[in-house]
Design a protein around this motif. Structure first.
Motif, PDB file in Angstrom:
ATOM      1  N   GLN A  15       8.472   2.769  -5.393  1.00 13.56           N
ATOM      2  CA  GLN A  15       9.417   3.863  -5.571  1.00 13.56           C
ATOM      3  C   GLN A  15       8.895   5.153  -4.957  1.00 13.56           C
ATOM      4  N   ALA A  16       7.562   5.287  -4.892  1.00 18.30           N
ATOM      5  CA  ALA A  16       6.950   6.493  -4.328  1.00 18.30           C
ATOM      6  C   ALA A  16       6.846   6.431  -2.803  1.00 18.30           C
ATOM      7  N   GLY A  17       7.270   5.314  -2.206  1.00 19.47           N
ATOM      8  CA  GLY A  17       7.248   5.196  -0.755  1.00 19.47           C
ATOM      9  C   GLY A  17       5.900   4.812  -0.169  1.00 19.47           C
ATOM     10  N   ALA A  18       5.047   4.177  -0.960  1.00 26.01           N
ATOM     11  CA  ALA A  18       3.711   3.795  -0.489  1.00 26.01           C
ATOM     12  C   ALA A  18       3.779   2.643   0.518  1.00 26.01           C
ATOM     13  N   ASN A  19       2.670   2.420   1.217  1.00 29.70           N
ATOM     14  CA  ASN A  19       2.525   1.273   2.117  1.00 29.70           C
ATOM     15  C   ASN A  19       2.321   0.037   1.254  1.00 29.70           C
ATOM     16  N   MET A  20       3.347  -0.809   1.115  1.00 30.40           N
ATOM     17  CA  MET A  20       3.293  -1.885   0.129  1.00 30.40           C
ATOM     18  C   MET A  20       2.475  -3.088   0.590  1.00 30.40           C
ATOM     19  N   ARG A  21       2.316  -3.241   1.906  1.00 31.49           N
ATOM     20  CA  ARG A  21       1.389  -4.289   2.334  1.00 31.49           C
ATOM     21  C   ARG A  21      -0.025  -3.917   1.907  1.00 31.49           C
ATOM     22  N   LEU A  22      -0.405  -2.683   2.180  1.00 32.55           N
ATOM     23  CA  LEU A  22      -1.746  -2.218   1.829  1.00 32.55           C
ATOM     24  C   LEU A  22      -1.967  -2.286   0.318  1.00 32.55           C
TER      25      LEU A  22
END
Length: 358
Positions: A336-343
């Motif tokens: 939801q915070a827009g983070a790099n989800m692969r990482l």
């Protein structure tokens, strides 16, 4: 990447790699240096982990249906895998009532297609067929934890189809792969509990339903608040699948069925699970309880005995139900915070392997 790991440069074929479990497994294996080929339909839900983590960049991805035997066989013989994980399925109970023929076609005949394609691909040495904890003949009374030798069965089409997939696997094992150097591969089946973890947006699963209720600020609709399930983080059974595959390589004694369920205190009711989730999420949940739904049936109690895997594979779940919920909530908050989800997903896998924060 662990260059000296068992999986470094292993050629792995995953059916259903775009699904929830398949995406986590692909991320884990590629982080260990495996050469992964995935064969799957496009993701069912939107959003989904496969696209959120850009997993297509990490593997050879083939869009295909396990019901299309010729395409499946071509993909497998072209890529010549050593190890096969079969995860492609129609994975949900309630949709199986709406589409029973599709459910049986995919979960039973599709399994036969995968095993036959593997039989025609001489490079395949190990197959782990992921079925379900719902493959057992369950009266719903909860009198005991199910062991691997308990009778197979299924009240609903999904559960019955998974019991059939186990029978198909046993048939192939006994008919074609019962011993001898030329009788590869070694085939084992794996039965896990109700998995949770970041990136699952499936319809009708409790945690994704909670996520939707929180993010859209709508009520959470609950069918059976007293139902008991073997909740576990997705990384725990995946660790079991990986260990099982390693043990199976060149060793036919592991060509059996295996339970990979949670520790005993993770067998909790839906009410208790929702309370645990609410404790970790900052926003309160508005819960709406449904009246009994007589158009479909789900067993009220399902628990697993995984002592065989603990004793013979040295496998042990790392994440308590509290930690599993905490890690899952953290994933969706990062999303939801827009983070790099692969990482972030890879960081959770790395932390799990090292035992950090478990």
């Amino acid at each position: 990447m662990e260059e000296h790991s068992f999986w470094h440069q292993k050629k792995v074929f995953i059916t259903g790699h775009t699904g929830f479990k398949g995406s986590w497994l692909t991320l884990w294996l590629t982080s260990l240096g495996a050469q992964v080929t995935g064969y799957s339909l496009t993701p069912v839900s939107s959003p989904n982990l496969y696209e959120a983590a850009n997993i297509s960049e990490l593997c050879t991805s083939i869009q295909g249906d396990i019901n299309d035997y010729s395409s499946l066989l071509h993909a497998m013989t072209t890529h010549q895998p050593e190890i096969l994980f079969h995860l492609a399925a129609q994975p949900l109970v309630r949709p199986s009532y709406k589409e029973p023929v599709y459910t049986f076609a995919t979960n039973v005949l599709g399994t036969a297609h995968v095993l036959e394609a593997a039989r025609q691909t001489k490079s395949v040495q190990v197959i782990v067929n992921v079925t379900s904890d719902k493959c057992y003949q369950n009266d719903g009374l909860g009198r005991r934890h199910f062991k691997e030798y308990d009778p197979l069965g299924g009240h609903d089409p999904y559960s019955a189809s998974k019991a059939c997939a186990e029978i198909v696997s046993d048939c192939y094992r006994n008919s074609f792969w019962d011993g001898g150097v030329s009788s590869h591969p070694v085939l084992a089946t794996a039965r896990a509990g109700n998995v949770i973890g970041g990136g699952d947006w499936s319809e009708g699963r409790l945690f994704p339903d909670i996520v939707r209720a929180v993010t859209t600020k709508t009520s959470l609709s609950i069918r059976n608040r007293r139902a008991i399930r073997p909740w576990q983080h997705v990384l725990d059974p995946l660790q079991g699948y990986l260990q099982l595959a390693e043990m199976c390589l060149g060793n036919r004694q592991y060509a059996e069925a295996w339970n990979f369920g949670p520790i005993s205190q993770a067998h909790v009711t839906v009410d208790e699970f929702i309370r645990l989730t609410s404790d970790h999420w900052s926003e309160p949940l508005d819960i709406e309880y449904q009246s009994s739904d007589h158009t479909s049936y789900e067993v009220p109690i399902l628990t697993l005995d995984s002592s065989k895997a603990v004793q013979q594979l040295a496998w042990l779940p790392k994440l308590s139900i509290e930690r599993a919920v905490e890690w899952t909530v953290a994933w969706y908050e990062q999303y939801q915070a827009g983070a790099n989800m692969r990482l972030f997903t890879q960081q959770q896998i790395k932390a799990y392997i090292k035992g950090e924060g478990v």
